[in-house]
Write an enzyme that holds these catalytic residues in place. Structure first.
Site, PDB file in Angstrom:
ATOM      1  N   ASP A 146      36.230  27.089  40.265  1.00 28.56           N
ATOM      2  CA  ASP A 146      37.246  27.827  39.484  1.00 28.56           C
ATOM      3  C   ASP A 146      38.327  26.948  38.846  1.00 28.56           C
ATOM      4  O   ASP A 146      39.512  27.295  38.882  1.00 28.56           O
ATOM      5  CB  ASP A 146      37.918  28.881  40.382  1.00 28.56           C
ATOM      6  CG  ASP A 146      36.949  29.922  40.909  1.00 28.56           C
ATOM      7  OD1 ASP A 146      35.767  29.883  40.547  1.00 28.56           O
ATOM      8  OD2 ASP A 146      37.381  30.786  41.714  1.00 28.56           O
TER       9      ASP A 146
ATOM     10  N   CYS B  65      39.246  30.342  47.233  1.00 22.07           N
ATOM     11  CA  CYS B  65      37.848  30.207  46.834  1.00 22.07           C
ATOM     12  C   CYS B  65      37.180  28.964  47.402  1.00 22.07           C
ATOM     13  O   CYS B  65      35.999  29.002  47.749  1.00 22.07           O
ATOM     14  CB  CYS B  65      37.730  30.304  45.319  1.00 22.07           C
ATOM     15  SG  CYS B  65      38.062  31.993  44.765  1.00 22.07           S
TER      16      CYS B  65
ATOM     17  N   LYS C 233      31.342  34.580  39.122  1.00 28.34           N
ATOM     18  CA  LYS C 233      31.478  35.426  40.317  1.00 28.34           C
ATOM     19  C   LYS C 233      32.675  36.346  40.146  1.00 28.34           C
ATOM     20  O   LYS C 233      33.564  36.082  39.333  1.00 28.34           O
ATOM     21  CB  LYS C 233      31.646  34.552  41.560  1.00 28.34           C
ATOM     22  CG  LYS C 233      32.904  33.711  41.518  1.00 28.34           C
ATOM     23  CD  LYS C 233      33.018  32.823  42.725  1.00 28.34           C
ATOM     24  CE  LYS C 233      34.283  32.008  42.717  1.00 28.34           C
ATOM     25  NZ  LYS C 233      35.529  32.794  42.659  1.00 28.34           N
TER      26      LYS C 233
HETATM   27  C1  VGL Z   1      40.976  32.740  43.485  1.00 23.82           C
HETATM   28  C2  VGL Z   1      42.522  34.349  43.990  1.00 23.82           C
HETATM   29  C3  VGL Z   1      41.867  35.248  43.189  1.00 23.82           C
HETATM   30  C4  VGL Z   1      40.521  31.331  43.657  1.00 23.82           C
HETATM   31  C5  VGL Z   1      40.308  33.633  42.683  1.00 23.82           C
HETATM   32  O1  VGL Z   1      39.795  30.814  42.783  1.00 23.82           O
HETATM   33  O2  VGL Z   1      40.896  30.715  44.694  1.00 23.82           O
HETATM   34  N1  VGL Z   1      42.080  33.107  44.147  1.00 23.82           N
HETATM   35  N2  VGL Z   1      40.756  34.877  42.531  1.00 23.82           N
END
Ligand code: VGL
Ligand code: ZN
Length: 216
Positions: free
Chosen positions: A15, A163, A118
């Site tokens: 991410d 994540c 995802k």
């Molecule tokens: C994430 C919070 C919400 C992450 C993703 O990538 O850690 N954290 N969505």
């Protein structure tokens, strides 16, 4: 100690998207992780050591269950109970097709082999790259890795305490050796999340290393 990546290793970049980094020219920053952008050059350098690199992309529809805005009266960074347990509520982030959901423009990993999206089901969040937050819906990554003969996974990216954490824990449970490159991650850091992550990694034998173990 130094580690030489093997052909059966993969670097998993979690991410590394505009919304998890401080905003630049009004783009991104919706759920900015402090100094999230600072890992970009580290990740680029790491990626050159790996034959196999996989990226993930948080990829939510509008009205996603994890958005505080989807729950009237709810504030970001609070929690609610949903069908699969406790859900932290976030500002709207990584909405499909928006610039905030794009991978960070500074990422330079042309040889990345897979971008795994995802969190695209409206009713289930997915922190982990392996299993959605109901802890039973697979993303397909474990089968992909097995079919490709990839056995040992080095994790970096955002965010350390969400994540990256759940990807490493679920990857370990799925039978992959998971190693987190600590200085190639940054944490969101809400209500004990970093301490919980350290404890979970110790408990599940997820190893932590620094990037120079791989790059020097
Ligand atoms: C994430 C919070 C919400 C992450 C993703 O990538 O850690 N954290 N969505
Ligand atoms: Zn998300």
């Amino acid at each position: 100690m130094s580690i030489t990546p093997q052909p059966t290793d993969a670097l998993l970049v979690i991410d590394l998207q505009n919304d998890f980094c401080p905003a630049v020219d009004g783009i991104g920053g919706a759920l900015a992780v402090k100094d999230g952008n600072q890992i970009v050059p580290i990740v680029n350098r790491l990626s050159q050591r790996f034959e196999h690199v996989i990226l993930t992309q948080d990829w939510h529809p509008r009205g996603h269950i994890s958005f505080a805005s989807s729950h009237p009266g709810a504030m970001p960074f609070t929690t609610i109970e949903v069908a699969y347990g406790t859900q932290t509520l976030w500002p709207d982030h990584c909405v499909q097709g928006t610039p905030g959901a794009d991978l960070h423009p500074g990422l330079d990993i042309p040889h990345a082999e897979l971008i795994l999206r995802k969190g695209f089901r409206r009713e289930i969040d997915s922190y982990s790259a392996f299993l959605e937050d109901d802890h039973k819906t697979p993303t397909g990554l474990a089968s992909y890795l097995r079919e490709r003969g990839l056995k040992r996974i080095f994790l970096c990216g955002l965010a350390y305490d969400f994540c990256v954490r759940f990807s490493a824990i679920d990857g370990t449970a799925a039978g992959f050796e998971c190693i987190v490159i600590e200085d190639a991650t940054r944490a969101v850091g809400i209500s004990g999340s970093v301490e919980e992550t350290q404890a979970a990694f110790a408990n599940k034998n997820v190893q932590l290393i620094q990037a120079n173990v791989l790059t020097s």
